[in-house]
Scaffold this motif. Structure first.
Motif: not given
Length: 242
Positions: A35-37, A52-59
């Motif tokens: 939840r914290d960008p 690594s194939d890692v991506h942030f998703v705001p949630l």
């Protein structure tokens, strides 16, 4: 897309972060929900240092619009989710030592908001993406503190932790697991509750006997299964009584 996609809620630290790290190392596309960008992007960036194939998703799991927006983002960029890990959770009464009979109604509501309603909301909005996987899987991070069998067993270490909001929320989450396992079986979507044990996190405190690596084990094991079970309550030792 041949690589498996996993979405993990509350993944900028603790067990969620460790699950993200391990699954990234095993070739998953990892969608790190937080939840914290600032903290979410920092955690994803740290994991990406190993290519690594890692991506942030705001949630934010207690904000329905945030969940819906996250699902729309994932649909556009990745088109599917193979594994959903409902990891986000709170346990505010633990550190306060509140007797069950003296619990404020507001704390009960807040705990259910995150641990039950938030988890169900994520399932609801991401279900279309799970249906696009060959075998979609949902892992609900529960606790043996939500096991009625363990809470009423005087020989169980968990019976000593007599908190009401957290325990009741995990029992409710388990009930959702059972209902959804029956409902989603024809659609090849598997769903299980797991207990990571008492783990050294902000929630579990430094007094916990298990490391985050140990806590992540059962989640990673399920996520990597080609034919996972469904409708089970599991920890490292096998099935837990409901």
């Amino acid at each position: 897309m041949t690589k498996k996609v996993v979405l993990i809620t509350g993944a900028n630290k603790g067990i969620g972060y460790e699950v993200a790290r391990q699954l990234a190392d095993n070739g998953f596309i990892v969608l790190l929900g937080a939840r914290d960008p600032e903290r979410g992007e920092a955690a994803a960036k740290k994991l990406r240092t190993g290519s690594s194939d890692v991506h942030f998703v705001p949630l934010n799991t207690i904000d329905e619009q945030s969940i819906q927006s996250a699902a729309e983002m994932v649909t556009k960029k990745w088109e599917k989710v193979d594994v959903l890990v409902n990891n986000a959770g709170i346990f505010p009464e633990y550190s306060l030592g509140i007797r069950p009979s003296l619990l404020e109604v507001s704390m009960l509501k807040d705990t259910f908001e995150t641990n039950v309603f938030g988890s169900f909301g994520v399932i609801h909005y991401f279900l279309p993406l799970l249906k696009k996987a060959v075998v979609g899987q949902i892992v609900n991070v529960s606790s043996t503190l939500g096991s009625l069998g363990s809470m009423t067993n005087p020989d169980s270490m968990y019976s000593e932790t007599n908190t009401s909001a957290y325990n009741a929320s995990k029992s409710a989450l388990n009930a959702l697991t059972v209902a959804l396992a029956k409902d989603l079986l024809p659609e090849q979507i598997r769903i299980n509750s797991i207990c990571p044990g008492w783990v050294q996190t902000d929630l579990g405190t430094d007094a916990a006997p298990r490391t985050v690596e140990q806590g992540a084990t059962i989640i990673v094991k399920l996520a990597m299964m080609e034919h996972p079970p469904t409708g089970k309550f599991l920890d490292d030792d096998g099935e837990i009584p409901w």
